[in-house]
Design an enzyme around this catalytic site. Structure first.
Site, PDB file in Angstrom:
ATOM      1  N   ARG A   1     -10.342  -0.688   7.174  1.00 33.35           N
ATOM      2  CA  ARG A   1      -9.594  -1.677   7.976  1.00 33.35           C
ATOM      3  C   ARG A   1      -9.162  -1.088   9.312  1.00 33.35           C
ATOM      4  NH1 ARG A   1      -4.632   0.843   9.074  1.00 33.35           N
ATOM      5  NH2 ARG A   1      -2.971   0.256   7.642  1.00 33.35           N
TER       6      ARG A   1
ATOM      7  N   LYS B   1       0.879  -1.184   0.000  1.00 33.13           N
ATOM      8  CA  LYS B   1       0.000   0.000   0.000  1.00 33.13           C
ATOM      9  C   LYS B   1       0.907   1.223   0.000  1.00 33.13           C
ATOM     10  CE  LYS B   1      -2.177   1.528   3.772  1.00 33.13           C
ATOM     11  NZ  LYS B   1      -3.183   1.838   4.830  1.00 33.13           N
TER      12      LYS B   1
HETATM   13  N1  LIG Z   1      -3.431   3.712  13.371  1.00 34.36           N
HETATM   14  C1  LIG Z   1      -3.797   3.557  12.126  1.00 34.36           C
HETATM   15  O1  LIG Z   1      -3.801   2.439  11.587  1.00 34.36           O
HETATM   16  C2  LIG Z   1      -4.236   4.737  11.339  1.00 34.36           C
HETATM   17  C3  LIG Z   1      -4.768   4.551  10.057  1.00 34.36           C
HETATM   18  C4  LIG Z   1      -5.229   5.662   9.359  1.00 34.36           C
HETATM   19  C5  LIG Z   1      -5.121   6.926   9.925  1.00 34.36           C
HETATM   20  N2  LIG Z   1      -4.577   7.078  11.144  1.00 34.36           N
HETATM   21  C6  LIG Z   1      -4.464   8.405  11.767  1.00 34.36           C
HETATM   22  O2  LIG Z   1      -5.781   8.856  12.137  1.00 34.36           O
HETATM   23  C7  LIG Z   1      -5.761  10.271  12.247  1.00 34.36           C
HETATM   24  C8  LIG Z   1      -7.037  10.852  11.655  1.00 34.36           C
HETATM   25  O3  LIG Z   1      -7.108  10.599  10.274  1.00 34.36           O
HETATM   26  P1  LIG Z   1      -8.344  11.144   9.380  1.00 34.36           P
HETATM   27  O4  LIG Z   1      -8.161  10.534   8.040  1.00 34.36           O
HETATM   28  O5  LIG Z   1      -9.616  10.942  10.097  1.00 34.36           O
HETATM   29  O6  LIG Z   1      -7.982  12.695   9.305  1.00 34.36           O
HETATM   30  P2  LIG Z   1      -8.944  13.915   8.935  1.00 34.36           P
HETATM   31  O7  LIG Z   1      -8.083  15.012   8.462  1.00 34.36           O
HETATM   32  O8  LIG Z   1     -10.065  13.450   8.065  1.00 34.36           O
HETATM   33  O9  LIG Z   1      -9.579  14.316  10.349  1.00 34.36           O
HETATM   34  C9  LIG Z   1      -8.789  14.728  11.420  1.00 34.36           C
HETATM   35  C10 LIG Z   1      -9.606  15.708  12.267  1.00 34.36           C
HETATM   36  O10 LIG Z   1      -8.857  16.012  13.446  1.00 34.36           O
HETATM   37  C11 LIG Z   1      -9.283  17.317  13.836  1.00 34.36           C
HETATM   38  N3  LIG Z   1      -8.392  17.828  14.869  1.00 34.36           N
HETATM   39  C12 LIG Z   1      -7.123  18.275  14.750  1.00 34.36           C
HETATM   40  N4  LIG Z   1      -6.642  18.651  15.956  1.00 34.36           N
HETATM   41  C13 LIG Z   1      -7.626  18.407  16.860  1.00 34.36           C
HETATM   42  C14 LIG Z   1      -7.743  18.582  18.260  1.00 34.36           C
HETATM   43  N5  LIG Z   1      -6.720  19.064  18.981  1.00 34.36           N
HETATM   44  N6  LIG Z   1      -8.909  18.247  18.872  1.00 34.36           N
HETATM   45  C15 LIG Z   1      -9.946  17.754  18.157  1.00 34.36           C
HETATM   46  N7  LIG Z   1      -9.900  17.575  16.803  1.00 34.36           N
HETATM   47  C16 LIG Z   1      -8.749  17.897  16.176  1.00 34.36           C
HETATM   48  C17 LIG Z   1      -9.264  18.088  12.533  1.00 34.36           C
HETATM   49  O11 LIG Z   1     -10.019  19.287  12.611  1.00 34.36           O
HETATM   50  C18 LIG Z   1      -9.886  17.055  11.585  1.00 34.36           C
HETATM   51  O12 LIG Z   1     -11.287  17.230  11.471  1.00 34.36           O
HETATM   52  C19 LIG Z   1      -4.468  10.736  11.562  1.00 34.36           C
HETATM   53  O13 LIG Z   1      -3.545  11.116  12.538  1.00 34.36           O
HETATM   54  C20 LIG Z   1      -3.974   9.502  10.844  1.00 34.36           C
HETATM   55  O14 LIG Z   1      -2.581   9.469  10.691  1.00 34.36           O
HETATM   56  C21 LIG Z   1      -4.140   6.010  11.851  1.00 34.36           C
END
Ligand SMILES: NC(=O)c1ccc[n+]([C@@H]2O[C@H](COP(=O)([O-])OP(=O)(O)OC[C@H]3O[C@@H](n4cnc5c(N)ncnc54)[C@H](O)[C@@H]3O)[C@@H](O)[C@H]2O)c1
Length: 344
Positions: free
Chosen positions: A124, A80
């Site tokens: 996932r 990926k």
């Molecule tokens: N662990 C995993 O397997 C995995 C997989 C995919 C994504 N992620 C992580 O998940 C996170 C979210 O991804 P997404 O695609 O939903 O992003 P996204 O950009 O769609 O949404 C993130 C949201 O966080 C909000 N935000 C930022 N700072 C904040 C705070 N202090 N308090 C409250 N809200 C806040 C933003 O306004 C935004 O709406 C990312 O950090 C990404 O790297 C982890």
């Protein structure tokens, strides 16, 4: 005879082949973590392309390359390739992340399919938490707190709703109030529960039986004193909680400790680097709990903390299921790389 044909699957094809089926994803993640625990996989460390040091990721983004092999019934290898640009939703009306998955034939190793990985990746990650909730949420969990109104918490909600039938209420918060409002309006069409928009992470955490952080915050937003006994914290983003949250948890569980140490941006990996987390305090990797080597939740008072780094093998397993269905049902578009390979 020597033609190389590859099946291209766009997002609508992926959907037609089960890409939106959360229960299938949860079942598949359980199988993946069982194989992970049995060692039936190969997972080179994630490589991260970024334009500066780790802190630059929050501004200029990153692209992760996540190759792997997963055995068992999946028997597939591939990669990926997924980008993340945190400003996309705000500046360009694009999702933060966009991914492509390539699978390779088990024998010839030729690329057999190229598909959208954006939907699979989000689903996932949600499904992973469905497995976590199955083993580690308190029976009778009623309140789910969501911090971050982005893509990930949509699939988190779908998975928790599927796994925890006792759920009665969802609290949602985001720094951006408009996003929280849109989240509630959109998700209440698919999840028949009352939604409460709250104004702070504290309100989302306090009194929640399960809470999830999936934000792009650069500084920790969850404090230990807000967390009630018996709760499950699913940590999806990077450095989203204070060190004390992990120190005060009765069980600390992760997807893959080696990968987390390598990635280095999550709270627990930062603690480890700074000698603030002794790895002997890690209770389990998820697969050990799935395979029954270690207990999940054992009583209604323990605070359980789960953190995932995200593993390429999760995406590849789903992609294999999608690909097989696409072949069976004739979805997608065949593209040809060559009729005869030509080297001169
Ligand atoms: N662990 C995993 O397997 C995995 C997989 C995919 C994504 N992620 C992580 O998940 C996170 C979210 O991804 P997404 O695609 O939903 O992003 P996204 O950009 O769609 O949404 C993130 C949201 O966080 C909000 N935000 C930022 N700072 C904040 C705070 N202090 N308090 C409250 N809200 C806040 C933003 O306004 C935004 O709406 C990312 O950090 C990404 O790297 C982890």
């Amino acid at each position: 005879m020597s033609e190389l044909k590859t099946l291209f699957l766009d997002q609508s094809d992926v959907k037609k082949c089960g890409g939106g089926n959360i229960s299938k994803f949860i079942e598949t993640m359980e199988e993946v973590f069982s194989l992970h625990d049995k060692g039936d996989y190969i997972l080179p460390n994630k490589t991260v392309l970024r334009w500066g040091d780790m802190d630059s990721e929050s501004q200029t983004g990153r692209i992760n390359s996540m190759p792997g092999f997963i055995g068992g019934k999946f028997n597939t290898s591939g990669i990926k390739w997924i980008s993340s640009s945190p400003n996309n939703p705000f500046k360009h009306h694009l999702p933060r992340a966009a991914g492509i998955i390539i699978l390779n034939d088990p024998e010839t190793l030729m690329p057999v399919t190229v598909m959208d990985g954006t939907l699979i990746s989000a689903m996932r990650t949600g499904a992973n938490s469905g497995v976590v909730a199955k083993y580690m949420a308190k029976k009778n969990s009623k309140v789910l707190g969501l911090i971050g109104a982005g893509v990930q918490n949509r699939t988190q909600l779908m998975a928790i709703y599927h796994t925890v039938p006792t759920l009665e209420k969802v609290k949602i918060t985001d720094l951006n109030a408009e996003r929280a409002k849109n989240f509630a309006n959109e998700m209440k069409k698919v999840i028949p529960l009352p939604f409460e928009i709250v104004n702070s992470a504290e309100e989302a955490v306090r009194e929640s039986d399960i809470f999830i952080t999936a934000t792009v915050t650069e500084t920790p937003i969850v404090k230990s004193e807000w967390i009630k006994e018996g709760s499950l914290y699913i940590h999806v983003g990077s450095h989203e909680c204070e060190f004390d949250v992990i120190n005060q948890s009765n069980k600390v569980v992760v997807d893959d400790w080696g990968e987390l140490k390598h990635r280095g941006v999550e709270t627990i990996s930062i603690m480890y680097k700074e000698n603030e987390f002794d790895e002997t305090n890690l209770y389990a990797e998820l697969g050990e709990i799935v395979n029954g080597k270690k207990a999940g939740r054992e009583n209604d008072t323990e605070k359980i903390y789960f953190n995932s780094c995200g593993l390429g093998i999760q995406d590849l397993a789903i992609a294999k299921i999608v690909y097989e269905k696409a072949i069976r049902e004739n979805h997608g578009q065949w593209i040809s790389f060559w009729d005869q390979p030509s080297f001169v």
